[in-house]
Structures are given as structure tokens and as C-alpha cells.
Enzyme design. Structure first.
Site, PDB file in Angstrom:
ATOM      1  N   SER A  77       0.841  -1.192   0.000  1.00  0.00           N
ATOM      2  CA  SER A  77       0.000   0.000   0.000  1.00  0.00           C
ATOM      3  C   SER A  77       0.883   1.251   0.000  1.00  0.00           C
ATOM      4  CB  SER A  77      -0.948  -0.038   1.198  1.00  0.00           C
ATOM      5  OG  SER A  77      -1.937   0.959   1.092  1.00  0.00           O
ATOM      6  N   ASP A 216      -5.170  -3.616  -3.498  1.00  0.00           N
ATOM      7  CA  ASP A 216      -4.237  -3.321  -2.414  1.00  0.00           C
ATOM      8  C   ASP A 216      -3.442  -4.536  -1.943  1.00  0.00           C
ATOM      9  OD1 ASP A 216      -2.957  -2.326  -0.195  1.00  0.00           O
ATOM     10  OD2 ASP A 216      -4.758  -1.651   0.826  1.00  0.00           O
TER      11      ASP A 216
END
Length: 387
Positions: A77, A216
Site C-alpha cells: 500500500s 491493495d
């Protein structure tokens, strides 16, 4: 005469011990792992700025960069974004961003990244267009193989239901992983409900098109990618004779710095069993990811602390984490100037805090110790290479 002989024996023992220590340091694999957390990436950004500054002072080199000292840098991320910033080369084949440029990057672009709301109740909160634009502008056409050190950036393919880990060391057998860095960065940051998933293609070893449908990286590795980074470092060691000493996962031969983006000790106290007994899917959906991330991050740290200590190498592992975030600093997408200033303050204050209840050493002192090891190791390797 006996005194002289004893003194000489003592000197030989000291020299032998010193030589052994330096030889061990030279063989060590160094790993940096950076958690995910959206705008909270300002916290590890502040820590990285301090660490790089210490390395520059120790080596008397204003151009010293973190990629010069770590064998593997991994992130998920926002941690994947930071990884790319400090490992992607510029036109001079140096990292396009120094550590002291990370926080200003968030201040400049954060309000725009987290301001392009789609306004759709059933769609992602943000459209991701500005994020992609700024990644393309800064990372250009650079691909994984050009990274200045080994990287480990995670994502998750929602079509194949498998994690995807972008590393240099896997490119020989999986050339389709040699994606553009901006595609990788967007993918690892595409948190479900926040940003749309990312679709792009590369080519296989046979020249066929290979499709990615990514979200993600935290879906694949949770928010703390430390274990992922260690596994990549271990596989890297298997291919490099210089790292033969850690092929059996000998943590005495590994230096691991793991940077968190902050959690809140109050989160687990927010709800009671009586209160949640009547919750349905919607109520749980709003909090379960935060609970899972916090618990998994804690367990990763617990596991690593245990195994490093079991090998009497607890000094080789440093987890830098703020566990008492409050208010807006707990939010992943509050990019207001006031909150970003608060996050900087969190990072700066963290440096003055003790590492743990059992370890009075402050994070600042621990990072200086780590910097000294990194600096000495780099010098030893440079000296060996010159012979």
C-alpha cells in the site's frame, strides 16, 4: 614475561573477536519493510528521513541514500509507494526521491489524492485518477528490473485469487512481473472501497499478453509486509554465494527494520461483546478490516520478536511503531494540513519514545545503532570489492 605473554594472548583474542564480528557484519543481509496505511505513510516517512540523515552524517556523504544500504526494501500500500520512491532511479541512476522528500510529497499530493471523491454510494470513495497521474509523472516508464536494490511490493489479483509479489529476483522465470513501477504502485495502493482496482498487461516469456487485475497489497500480506520481505531476502540469499550464511534462515545474519504507520491501543476497547452481539454484516464490515490489520500486524511483530530472540539476535530486529494514535491521525485518508502536521509530530515524538517496556533504548538511539551497522557493513563490502 608471563604478564607480557598474557597481554599478547589477550590482544590476539580481541583481534580475533573483532575480525569475526566484522566478517559476520559483512555477510549480513539487510532488510527494510514499510507498512501500508494511506496518508499515515507520513509517519514512516519521518522515520526514514531521520535514518537517511544519520547515514549521511556517518559516511560524510550528502548523496547517501537508503537504497545504498539495504539489500531488500519491501512495502505494501503506501509502504509500496515509499519503496518505489526510494528505489526507482532518476536520470543519474540515483533514487528519484531522497528520504527528506517523502513528507513534502504527501503534503503536496495527499490533499488531491484523497479529494477526488466519486460521490457514488456503491462505488469506491476516490476515483484514483490523480493518484495515477502523479505516479506516472514521477516514476515514468521505469520497470521493476531497474530498481536500485531488490524490492518486494505486494498486490492481490482478484481474477486469479492469488497474491502477486513484484521482485527483481523473480523476473528470470516470470518476466511478466517486470511491470512499470507506476502500475505496481497504484495496484498496491488500490485499497477496496477507497480506490478502483487496477487492470494492466505485460508480456510473458513467450511474448504472450499477461493480464493483471489488482487491488491493495494488504489483501495479500496484511498491512505489515515484514515476513514477505524476509522471504524475498532468503530467496535472494539462495542465489548469491555472498549470503550463504543465511540460507537456513539464520536470523543472526539478518538486519530487519520494520516501520509501521501507527495503530491505536484504544481501538480494541471501543466495543464490548454485549454491544456487538446484535451487529449484522454492515456494522462488522465497517470495522473488521481495521481489527484484522491491527491483529495481524501485532502477530507478525510477535512472531519476529520471538524468532530473533530465540536465536539471541533480538538486536537485529527493530519494529518502529506508534501504538497510541488518537483522533484524526487514525484515519487513512484525512489529508487535511492539520492532520498531516499531526502525523509529522507523531513521527518526531516517536523517536523519543522507548522501544518497549523492557527496552529503555529510545527509537532514536536504536535507529542510530542500526545506522552504524549499515554504515560499517557498506564500508566493509566496499573494501572487499576493492581488492
Amino acid at each position: 614475561m608471563a604478564t607480557t605473554k598474557s597481554f599478547l594472548i589477550l590482544i590476539v583474542m580481541i583481534l580475533a573477536t573483532t575480525s569475526s564480528t566484522f566478517a559476520s557484519l559483512e555477510e549480513m543481509v539487510t532488510v527494510l519493510s514499510i507498512d501500508g496505511g494511506g496518508i499515515k505513510g507520513i509517519i514512516p516517512g519521518t522515520i526514514l528521513e531521520f535514518l537517511e540523515g544519520q547515514l549521511q552524517k556517518m559516511d560524510n556523504n550528502a548523496d547517501a541514500r537508503l537504497a545504498d544500504y539495504f539489500d531488500v526494501i519491501g512495502g505494501t500500500s503506501t509502504g509500496g509507494l515509499l519503496t518505489s520512491m526510494i528505489t526507482t532511479p532518476n536520470e543519474n541512476n540515483r533514487p528519484f526521491a531522497a528520504a527528506n522528500e517523502i513528507v513534502p510529497f504527501f503534503f503536496e499530493h495527499g490533499p488531491h489524492i484523497f479529494n477526488s471523491s466519486t460521490g457514488q454510494f456503491f462505488g469506491p470513495k476516490y476515483d484514483g485518477k490523480y493518484l495515477m497521474q502523479v505516479l506516472q509523472e514521477n516514476l515514468g516508464e521505469t520497470r521493476v528490473h531497474q530498481a536500485l536494490t531488490e524490492v518486494a511490493i505486494s498486490s492481490f489479483d482478484i481474477k486469479t485469487n492469488k497474491p502477486v509479489i513484484f521482485t527483481k529476483s523473480d523476473l528470470a522465470k516470470s518476466p511478466e512481473l517486470d511491470a512499470k513501477m507506476y502500475d505496481i504502485c497504484y495496484s498496491t495502493a488500490a485499497a477496496p472501497t477507497y480506490f478502483p482496482p487496477h487492470y494492466f498487461t505485460t508480456n510473458t516469456i513467450n511474448g504472450d499478453k499477461y493480464e493483471f487485475n489488482l487491488v491493495d497489497g494488504a489483501v495479500a500480506t496484511v498491512a505489515d509486509p515484514a515476513l514477505l520481505s524476509i522471504s524475498v531476502a532468503t530467496r535472494l540469499a539462495e542465489k548469491d554465494p555472498a549470503f550463504a550464511s543465511i540460507r537456513s534462515l539464520n536470523y543472526k545474519k539478518m538486519l530487519l527494520l520494520s516501520l509501521g504507520t501507527g495503530t491505536t491501543s484504544e481501538f480494541d476497547k471501543t466495543y464490548t461483546a454485549e454491544e456487538t452481539a446484535k451487529w449484522g454484516a454492515i456494522q462488522w464490515m465497517l470495522v473488521i478490516q481495521r481489527m484484522t490489520d491491527a491483529a495481524s500486524s501485532y502477530m507478525t511483530d510477535y512472531y519476529l520478536s520471538t524468532v530473533f530472540q530465540a536465536q539471541n539476535s533480538q538486536k537485529n530486529y527493530l519494529r518502529v511503531q506508534e501504538n497510541a494514535l488518537t483522533g484524526t491521525t487514525t484515519e487513512m485518508d484525512d489529508a487535511s494540513e492539520a492532520n498531516m502536521e499531526s502525523l509529522v509530530q507523531v513521527g518526531e515524538n516517536l523517536l523519543k519514545k522507548p522501544v518497549s517496556k523492557d527496552n529503555p533504548e529510545t527509537y532514536e538511539e536504536a535507529l542510530k545503532r542500526f545506522a552504524k551497522l549499515l554504515s560499517d557493513r557498506k564500508k566493509l563490502r566496499a573494501n572487499k570489492a576493492s581488492y
